[in-house]
Design a protein around this motif. Structure first.
Motif, mmCIF file in Angstrom:
data_model
loop_
_atom_site.group_PDB
_atom_site.id
_atom_site.type_symbol
_atom_site.label_atom_id
_atom_site.label_comp_id
_atom_site.label_asym_id
_atom_site.label_seq_id
_atom_site.Cartn_x
_atom_site.Cartn_y
_atom_site.Cartn_z
ATOM 1 N N ARG A 111 7.267 3.066 -2.678
ATOM 2 C CA ARG A 111 7.492 1.664 -2.307
ATOM 3 C C ARG A 111 6.179 0.967 -1.958
ATOM 4 O O ARG A 111 5.937 -0.181 -2.365
ATOM 5 C CB ARG A 111 8.446 1.572 -1.113
ATOM 6 N N TRP A 119 4.021 0.151 -5.140
ATOM 7 C CA TRP A 119 4.546 -0.983 -5.911
ATOM 8 C C TRP A 119 4.406 -2.294 -5.141
ATOM 9 O O TRP A 119 4.139 -3.346 -5.730
ATOM 10 C CB TRP A 119 6.012 -0.743 -6.287
ATOM 11 N N GLU A 120 4.595 -2.257 -3.825
ATOM 12 C CA GLU A 120 4.436 -3.476 -3.031
ATOM 13 C C GLU A 120 2.985 -3.949 -3.031
ATOM 14 O O GLU A 120 2.721 -5.159 -3.101
ATOM 15 C CB GLU A 120 4.913 -3.233 -1.600
ATOM 16 N N ALA A 159 1.658 -7.414 -4.431
ATOM 17 C CA ALA A 159 0.842 -8.292 -3.598
ATOM 18 C C ALA A 159 -0.442 -8.703 -4.312
ATOM 19 O O ALA A 159 -0.888 -9.846 -4.202
ATOM 20 C CB ALA A 159 0.517 -7.605 -2.272
#
Length: 430
Positions: A189, A192-193, A197
């Motif tokens: 997570r 990918w975040e 961003a």
């Protein structure tokens, strides 16, 4: 390159996801090998064979759950709640059935029973944890499995030492696989975040640059257009009143303001499209350093003509953008030099990084204000390597981009310079 290309062409988040998925695919084989074969070798047939098949079915169900839970982790599907419940219940049923068989005349080998109970529950915890996000829920699941094992064992009439031993095994195995699954989901997570961003930051930079350009254009044209409208209306009124000479004077003033506006708009566009080489070099160093990429910059102490500086600055900007977006680089070097020729010199810019795909994105945006490499606001001359070749071709320059030895990617731009620049380089060398 054909063997490793399928891996090197992937982005960092895709690599992490692929590694995580294949790890859980291997967990299926690991469960069968460590638990299924262990029970099969220590339990007499036909019970050993049936237990092996049950373990195999449990491992396959766990693999399906892991795949769907990872899809949920990266936001591609809803959380597989039903499958999580089914897998958890199946794990508990297998463990309880094994304890019951051990207590009432089934397998007498305590090692086989411990392998079955601890292994099935530990892998069950690991699979369910992939669908959880809160640490307290993960720890609660492990604690419930350990306490439940002890309670069921004592309820079936097992000796206290055996029940406690099974429970401790479940706690230890459950903590290990719960922490492994929890960290894997969190890492996937987070990667990918962070990638999302970074993409958002690039889009915001594009939007900010467009707003800046819009403000500049409005400041230049707003007042002049208002004056033109007023003077045109005045000229119409004067013409209707028969004051032709005054009307002509007003229209001449309108013509002058319109021509002045054209010049100011050209200045705004020129400032928007031109880039400063020194500023771009410093911007590339700071942006790459912020992204965790070690960047070295070497620039010849010579003043290049403004058009050459602008063209090379765009190469730096585009090269930096592609290192950030398309590569997996840890180090990047940028050098600017002037090579000496028989009649004229040549300014040479080299952007090189150790990412297999860095700089390969021919379609990425190259734009933004000075000092903002890779902001992505493309100009009318085109974006990506194609746009850079067009810019350099206007100065009789060339652009080369491709992989070199050592798994590095290199972008080389060459632009001819005047004899005066060559002479200054020669004088500096002396």
């Amino acid at each position: 390159m054909r063997i490793t290309g399928w891996w090197s062409r992937r982005s960092n988040p895709e690599k992490v996801e692929l590694y995580t998925r294949w790890s859980y695919h291997l967990f299926v084989l690991l469960e069968v090998a460590s638990i299924g074969l262990g029970v099969l070798g220590r339990t007499a047939p036909p019970l050993g064979g049936w237990l092996f098949l049950l373990v195999a079915a449990h491992s396959v169900l766990g693999g399906v759950l892991a795949s769907r839970a990872l899809d949920w982790t990266v936001g591609r599907r809803a959380r597989p709640d039903r499958l999580m419940v089914v897998f958890g219940v199946a794990s508990c049923v297998l463990a309880v059935a094994t304890l019951a068989l051990y207590r009432f005349g089934g397998p007498k080998n305590v090692e086989a029973v411990a392998t079955m109970v601890v292994g099935v529950l530990a892998f069950g915890i690991g699979g369910v944890v992939l669908g959880l996000t809160k640490t307290r829920h993960m720890l609660g699941l492990v604690l419930a499995a350990g306490v439940g094992t002890a309670v069921v064992g004592l309820g079936l009439g097992l000796r206290r030492g055996e029940a406690v031993g099974f429970a401790l095994g479940v706690l230890i195995g459950g903590v290990f696989l719960a922490s492994t699954s929890g960290f894997s989901g969190w890492l996937l997570r987070a990667v990918w975040e962070l990638d999302a961003a970074r993409e958002l930051q690039a889009r915001l930079a594009v939007a900010e640059e467009r707003l800046r350009f819009g403000r500049d254009l409005h400041d230049v044209m707003g007042r002049n257009l208002s004056v033109i409208a007023l003077k045109s209306e005045l000229a119409v009124q004067l013409a209707r009143r028969g004051k032709a000479e005054a009307a002509v004077d007003q229209m001449a003033e309108v013509q002058r303001i319109a021509q002045e506006s054209q010049r100011e708009v050209r200045d705004v566009v020129r400032g928007y499209r031109e880039a400063d080489l020194h500023t771009e070099l410093e911007g590339a160093r700071s942006v790459l350093a912020a992204a965790g990429i070690a960047c070295t910059v070497e620039a010849a102490a010579v003043e290049l003509p403004a058009p050459v500086q602008s063209a090379l600055a765009w190469v730096v900007r585009e090269g930096t953008t592609n290192v950030l977006r398309h590569g997996d680089a840890r180090r990047c070097s940028v050098s600017v030099s002037v090579s000496l020729g028989a009649e004229e010199g040549c300014a040479v810019l080299v952007v090189e990084n150790d990412g297999a795909d860095g700089g390969a994105g021919a379609g990425s945006g190259a734009g933004g204000g000075p000092g903002a490499p890779g902001s992505g606001a493309g100009s009318g001359a085109g974006t990506g390597l194609t746009g850079l070749r067009e810019r350099l071709a206007a100065l009789d320059g060339t652009l080369e981009a491709g992989r070199v030895s050592g798994g590095r990617f290199r972008v080389t731009a060459r632009v001819p310079v005047s004899a005066a620049v060559t002479a200054s380089v020669t004088g500096a060398a002396r």
